[in-house]
Design a protein around this motif. Sequence first.
Motif, PDB file in Angstrom:
ATOM      1  N   LEU A 189       0.857  -1.179   0.000  1.00 38.35           N
ATOM      2  CA  LEU A 189       0.000   0.000   0.000  1.00 38.35           C
ATOM      3  C   LEU A 189       0.901   1.239   0.000  1.00 38.35           C
ATOM      4  CD1 LEU A 189      -3.116   0.051   0.069  1.00 38.35           C
ATOM      5  CD2 LEU A 189      -2.952   0.647   2.481  1.00 38.35           C
ATOM      6  N   PRO A 190       1.005   1.936  -1.124  1.00 36.35           N
ATOM      7  CA  PRO A 190       1.911   3.077  -1.214  1.00 36.35           C
ATOM      8  C   PRO A 190       1.339   4.337  -0.551  1.00 36.35           C
ATOM      9  CG  PRO A 190       0.793   2.775  -3.304  1.00 36.35           C
ATOM     10  CD  PRO A 190       0.345   1.641  -2.410  1.00 36.35           C
ATOM     11  N   VAL A 191       1.481   4.422   0.750  1.00 34.16           N
ATOM     12  CA  VAL A 191       0.942   5.562   1.506  1.00 34.16           C
ATOM     13  C   VAL A 191       2.067   6.573   1.738  1.00 34.16           C
ATOM     14  CG1 VAL A 191      -0.280   6.285   3.582  1.00 34.16           C
ATOM     15  CG2 VAL A 191      -0.619   3.970   2.679  1.00 34.16           C
ATOM     16  N   PRO A 192       1.918   7.807   1.273  1.00 32.33           N
ATOM     17  CA  PRO A 192       2.950   8.824   1.505  1.00 32.33           C
ATOM     18  C   PRO A 192       3.131   9.102   2.998  1.00 32.33           C
ATOM     19  CG  PRO A 192       1.397   9.526  -0.193  1.00 32.33           C
ATOM     20  CD  PRO A 192       0.802   8.315   0.458  1.00 32.33           C
ATOM     21  N   PRO A 193       4.318   9.530   3.401  1.00 32.13           N
ATOM     22  CA  PRO A 193       4.585   9.764   4.835  1.00 32.13           C
ATOM     23  C   PRO A 193       3.561  10.650   5.528  1.00 32.13           C
ATOM     24  CG  PRO A 193       6.634   9.833   3.606  1.00 32.13           C
ATOM     25  CD  PRO A 193       5.539   9.721   2.584  1.00 32.13           C
ATOM     26  N   ALA A 194       3.097  11.695   4.869  1.00 33.26           N
ATOM     27  CA  ALA A 194       2.186  12.636   5.518  1.00 33.26           C
ATOM     28  C   ALA A 194       0.844  11.993   5.875  1.00 33.26           C
ATOM     29  CB  ALA A 194       1.945  13.844   4.618  1.00 33.26           C
ATOM     30  N   ARG A 195       0.475  10.893   5.192  1.00 31.09           N
ATOM     31  CA  ARG A 195      -0.821  10.262   5.460  1.00 31.09           C
ATOM     32  C   ARG A 195      -0.688   8.935   6.199  1.00 31.09           C
ATOM     33  NH1 ARG A 195      -1.822  12.245   0.130  1.00 31.09           N
ATOM     34  NH2 ARG A 195      -1.612  10.196  -0.855  1.00 31.09           N
ATOM     35  N   GLN A 196       0.512   8.536   6.546  1.00 31.99           N
ATOM     36  CA  GLN A 196       0.693   7.225   7.164  1.00 31.99           C
ATOM     37  C   GLN A 196       0.058   7.123   8.547  1.00 31.99           C
ATOM     38  OE1 GLN A 196       4.931   6.569   6.892  1.00 31.99           O
ATOM     39  NE2 GLN A 196       4.840   6.174   4.682  1.00 31.99           N
ATOM     40  N   ALA A 246     -16.488   1.269   3.191  1.00 31.44           N
ATOM     41  CA  ALA A 246     -15.635   1.948   4.166  1.00 31.44           C
ATOM     42  C   ALA A 246     -14.150   1.711   3.904  1.00 31.44           C
ATOM     43  CB  ALA A 246     -16.002   1.495   5.576  1.00 31.44           C
ATOM     44  N   TRP A 247     -13.763   0.450   3.683  1.00 33.38           N
ATOM     45  CA  TRP A 247     -12.336   0.170   3.477  1.00 33.38           C
ATOM     46  C   TRP A 247     -11.836   0.743   2.156  1.00 33.38           C
ATOM     47  CZ3 TRP A 247      -9.549  -0.815   7.435  1.00 33.38           C
ATOM     48  CH2 TRP A 247     -10.040  -1.585   8.500  1.00 33.38           C
ATOM     49  N   SER A 248     -12.642   0.666   1.108  1.00 32.83           N
ATOM     50  CA  SER A 248     -12.206   1.243  -0.165  1.00 32.83           C
ATOM     51  C   SER A 248     -12.074   2.757  -0.050  1.00 32.83           C
ATOM     52  CB  SER A 248     -13.167   0.868  -1.291  1.00 32.83           C
ATOM     53  OG  SER A 248     -14.483   1.308  -1.008  1.00 32.83           O
ATOM     54  N   GLY A 249     -12.954   3.374   0.750  1.00 32.07           N
ATOM     55  CA  GLY A 249     -12.833   4.810   0.982  1.00 32.07           C
ATOM     56  C   GLY A 249     -11.564   5.155   1.719  1.00 32.07           C
ATOM     57  N   LEU A 250     -11.191   4.310   2.685  1.00 36.64           N
ATOM     58  CA  LEU A 250      -9.948   4.541   3.410  1.00 36.64           C
ATOM     59  C   LEU A 250      -8.751   4.370   2.480  1.00 36.64           C
ATOM     60  CD1 LEU A 250      -8.255   5.061   5.874  1.00 36.64           C
ATOM     61  CD2 LEU A 250      -8.594   2.685   6.578  1.00 36.64           C
ATOM     62  N   ARG A 251      -8.809   3.392   1.581  1.00 36.63           N
ATOM     63  CA  ARG A 251      -7.711   3.207   0.630  1.00 36.63           C
ATOM     64  C   ARG A 251      -7.558   4.431  -0.279  1.00 36.63           C
ATOM     65  NH1 ARG A 251      -4.826  -1.123  -2.137  1.00 36.63           N
ATOM     66  NH2 ARG A 251      -4.080  -0.236  -4.096  1.00 36.63           N
ATOM     67  N   ARG A 252      -8.673   4.978  -0.749  1.00 39.29           N
ATOM     68  CA  ARG A 252      -8.591   6.160  -1.607  1.00 39.29           C
ATOM     69  C   ARG A 252      -7.923   7.317  -0.880  1.00 39.29           C
ATOM     70  NH1 ARG A 252     -13.727   4.384  -3.205  1.00 39.29           N
ATOM     71  NH2 ARG A 252     -14.743   5.802  -1.730  1.00 39.29           N
ATOM     72  N   ALA A 254      -5.782   7.005   1.741  1.00 40.11           N
ATOM     73  CA  ALA A 254      -4.398   6.663   2.056  1.00 40.11           C
ATOM     74  C   ALA A 254      -3.489   6.781   0.843  1.00 40.11           C
ATOM     75  CB  ALA A 254      -4.326   5.245   2.624  1.00 40.11           C
ATOM     76  N   VAL A 255      -3.928   6.253  -0.283  1.00 41.29           N
ATOM     77  CA  VAL A 255      -3.071   6.200  -1.473  1.00 41.29           C
ATOM     78  C   VAL A 255      -3.146   7.486  -2.292  1.00 41.29           C
ATOM     79  CG1 VAL A 255      -2.636   4.966  -3.640  1.00 41.29           C
ATOM     80  CG2 VAL A 255      -3.227   3.691  -1.559  1.00 41.29           C
ATOM     81  N   ASP A 256      -4.366   8.001  -2.474  1.00 37.26           N
ATOM     82  CA  ASP A 256      -4.562   9.140  -3.386  1.00 37.26           C
ATOM     83  C   ASP A 256      -4.837  10.462  -2.675  1.00 37.26           C
ATOM     84  OD1 ASP A 256      -4.330   7.396  -5.632  1.00 37.26           O
ATOM     85  OD2 ASP A 256      -6.407   6.765  -5.296  1.00 37.26           O
ATOM     86  N   GLY A 257      -5.047  10.410  -1.357  1.00 37.00           N
ATOM     87  CA  GLY A 257      -5.327  11.646  -0.636  1.00 37.00           C
ATOM     88  C   GLY A 257      -6.730  12.153  -0.823  1.00 37.00           C
ATOM     89  N   LEU A 258      -7.668  11.301  -1.288  1.00 37.71           N
ATOM     90  CA  LEU A 258      -9.036  11.721  -1.551  1.00 37.71           C
ATOM     91  C   LEU A 258      -9.922  11.483  -0.346  1.00 37.71           C
ATOM     92  CD1 LEU A 258      -9.414  10.256  -5.159  1.00 37.71           C
ATOM     93  CD2 LEU A 258      -8.802  12.598  -4.489  1.00 37.71           C
ATOM     94  N   LEU A 259     -10.539  12.530   0.144  1.00 38.81           N
ATOM     95  CA  LEU A 259     -11.465  12.413   1.281  1.00 38.81           C
ATOM     96  C   LEU A 259     -12.904  12.383   0.789  1.00 38.81           C
ATOM     97  CD1 LEU A 259      -9.889  14.858   3.865  1.00 38.81           C
ATOM     98  CD2 LEU A 259     -10.341  12.440   4.246  1.00 38.81           C
ATOM     99  N   PRO A 260     -13.802  11.733   1.549  1.00 41.00           N
ATOM    100  CA  PRO A 260     -15.222  11.726   1.158  1.00 41.00           C
ATOM    101  C   PRO A 260     -15.769  13.143   1.130  1.00 41.00           C
ATOM    102  CG  PRO A 260     -14.792  10.209   2.981  1.00 41.00           C
ATOM    103  CD  PRO A 260     -13.560  11.024   2.814  1.00 41.00           C
TER     104      PRO A 260
END
Length: 267
Positions: A189-196, A246-252, A254-260
């Motif tokens: 899961l490529p999560v940038p440091p700022a969102r880890q 819920a989990w797919s939203g969290l992935r978006r 974490a990886v892309d920085g997209l919030l609901p």
Amino acid sequence: MDVGEVIEQYLLTGEPPQWRRVPPAARRGVEQRLRQVLVAVVRHRAARAPRRRPRAAPEAPALAARIAPMLHGLLEPAQAARALAVLPARLVIPQVRTFAEDIDQVGLAEAWSIANLLLDDLGAPPISDDTPVLDGLCASGRAFVAARAVDGGSGPAGGRDVVVHELAHLLHTLPAGVFGLTPAESPLLPVPPARQEPFAWAAERLSCRLREGRWPPLDAALHDRRVDLEVLRRLSRAAEAEPGAAWSGLRRFAVDGLLPPLSEAGR
């Protein structure tokens, strides 16, 4: 170089020596000596602690069942299957009898933190008065969690899921090659440091909500300056509005920085 001063400074702060001031030929010996002293201090204080035997790590099947919803929700099926096979063995509950082995592969700073985590878990005095209280941390590809926090427990970890939190960190820390997957050097899961850190907090909160039917309090996250509480709240509201996503939203996030969207209602 005064080895005694190096040891004293390390025990007080957890900071490794300034190696440029240590002759190259002496560095390995100095590091070994610091580890030996740290182990000796832990054993000495643990022998007088009120809780001398913290519980062991959960059995692998129980732990796999606990983290399976997160892994299946965040990863592709093949990735989730490999992660389920690998991650349970990466959880370490520090113990006095295995402490020397537990810290053998971690850096000196992390070893010091793990020592204090264990001592606090036993009710023993920390190595330094300024030691922060930790429930868990990741180091050298493993998740170290205090025994009191394994089942949520009470005190600092009350109502939380520190196990999920720390194992979530391994998803962006460990390279895929550890799981027998490719590309070998990329994390699952490529999560940038700022969102880890927000990602790990959100993962443990969602795990608690789906397993126990309630959201854990945000009290512990209040003290983590790396986390925007409004981000956690928005992810929680979206999960309430559409639990199946819920989990797919969290992935978006974490990886892309997209919030609901803010319009998504719920909690």
